[in-house]
Write a protein that holds these residues in place. Structure first.
Motif: not given
Length: 447
Positions: A390-401, A406-413
């Motif tokens: 992912l290029s970035s993520y918008s959730v954290s450990t322990g979070q209910h989804v 949306q949890i993140g964005a596609m990337g090249n990492t």
């Protein structure tokens, strides 16, 4: 009246049987999750054992390197000593070469003296041949003397000549022997120097070879140590992932208990409502049903997303995690086993949770890059999904989804060669390489 009692009974039944995450019963859900937790604890123990093993191997390599380092220091000391001796011998060689040059001059002088004496002796021999050869006849010298004084002079002269010849011969022999000795000395010095240089050079070459081999071995051990450290880091990451997943399962167990209590409370309220419902009339029942229907038809707003629209949420347990095309499938490929599918699209393309669940890992990995891992409990079964590079993520450990959130964005990492989402599904907990529990996502998601 009997018809009026059907609706409350249905409500009670629905609330009693319908659990979040598809739990069939609190006891079976908690028991199954507890089993998964035990499996992870066992795997954690195995990973820790492997990490301890790597530590011991690294320690052994460091001990070997320390020993080789000491040997290299000793070799370097010997090389320096050999260089010093070579330097000294080169100085000795220079001095000896000067001595050899002087000896050659001396030899040349001796040869000249020998040649001069040889010339005198050859002249004397020719004179004797003219006189008939043989030795001097003292009677002829006496008879030819004109007086006693003349005889004495003649005799003295003859004696001097004879002594001179004898002295010439002795000097000749001495010079010839001296020439032989000096020539032998020069040859021996040259031979000794050549042998000495050869031995010293051989010693230096041997030490250099030994030094080169030990240096190569140290480099090889360095590579082995680096490889072990990478493996240990990988194991450490696996340990952290498993620990986080264990924590998420514990959270799921607690959540299951909470949901069970909520269902129990809801059932009690529904039972009370059912009893109250028996006293209502059919008109109010119809009005309430219309209100419920209107409420259920409302749909939440999808909102705006910087990376583009979210993928449409499909029916079934899992939905597509990102829009794009499958650039690499599940299974064996040229680089080895591929435990998921790659969905290619532009950087920033939204990535969503494939199903409801709990985030147990949101972090930066050396291989996965920016990565999110989610634990799901669906229809009484545990699943794990992985979203990597992912290029970035918008959730954290322990979070209910929620499914489609949306949890993140596609990337090249991480270990990636182009923008894409690497997506994995596991039937149960996440498993480290070779990812024995990985499933083909196509069996769960309609791509």
């Amino acid at each position: 009246m009997k018809k009026r009692s059907i609706l409350p009974a249905a409500v009670v039944c629905t609330l009693s049987l319908g659990g979040l995450f598809g739990y069939q019963s609190n006891a079976s859900a908690a028991g199954d999750l507890q089993q998964k937790k035990s499996e992870i604890e066992s795997k954690l123990s195995n990973v820790q054992s492997e990490m301890d093993k790597k530590d011991n191997q690294i320690s052994n390599i460091q001990e070997k390197q320390a020993s080789l380092g000491s040997q290299l220091e000793a070799i370097e000391s010997k090389i320096q000593s050999a260089n010093k001796k070579i330097s000294e011998q080169e100085q000795n060689i220079s001095t000896t070469k000067s001595q050899i040059a002087d000896l050659k001059k001396n030899i040349a002088e001796i040869k000249k003296r020998i040649e001069d004496r040889n010339a005198i002796l050859e002249d004397r021999a020719r004179a004797m041949q003219k006189n008939g050869g043989g030795s001097v006849n003292y009677l002829d010298v006496f008879l030819e003397a004109k007086s006693v004084g003349d005889f004495i002079d003649r005799f003295s002269a003859m004696k001097t000549l004879v002594e001179a010849d004898r002295q010439i011969l002795e000097e000749q022999k001495k010079d010839e022997q001296d020439l032989k000795d000096k020539q032998a000395s020069v040859e021996k010095k040259l031979s000794d120097l050549e042998s000495m240089l050869s031995d010293l050079q051989s010693l230096k070459d041997s030490l250099k070879q030994d030094e080169s081999e030990k240096s190569a071995l140290i480099k090889q051990l360095d590579k082995q140590k680096d490889s072990l450290k990478e493996e240990k880091m990988s194991l450490s990451e696996q340990k952290s992932i498993l620990a986080d997943q264990k924590a998420s399962i514990e959270k799921a167990i607690a959540f299951a208990k909470k949901q069970a209590e909520a269902r129990k409370e809801a059932a009690a309220k529904a039972d009370a409502a059912a009893k109250a419902q028996t006293n209502t009339n059919a008109g109010s029942t119809g009005s309430k049903a219309g209100t419920t229907s209107a409420a259920s038809s409302a749909s939440p707003s999808s909102g705006s997303h910087s990376g583009g629209p979210l993928p449409e949420v499909s029916s079934g347990a899992f939905t597509r995690p990102a829009s794009g095309y499958i650039s690499s499938g599940f299974g064996e490929r040229s680089g080895g086993f591929h435990p998921g599918v790659d969905i290619a699209n532009s950087i920033g393309t939204p990535v969503v949770a494939a199903a409801d669940g709990v985030v147990f890992r949101a972090y930066r990995s050396s291989s996965y890059g920016n990565c999110v891992m989610i634990t799901h409990y669906i229809n009484g079964k545990l699943y794990t999904t992985v979203y990597a590079h992912l290029s970035s993520y918008s959730v954290s450990t322990g979070q209910h989804v929620s499914k489609g959130q949306q949890i993140g964005a596609m990337g090249n990492t991480g270990e990636s060669t182009g923008p894409h989402l690497h997506f994995e599904i596991y039937n149960g907990r996440w498993t480290p390489p070779p990812h024995a529990g990985a499933q083909n996502p196509r069996n769960y998601v309609n791509f």
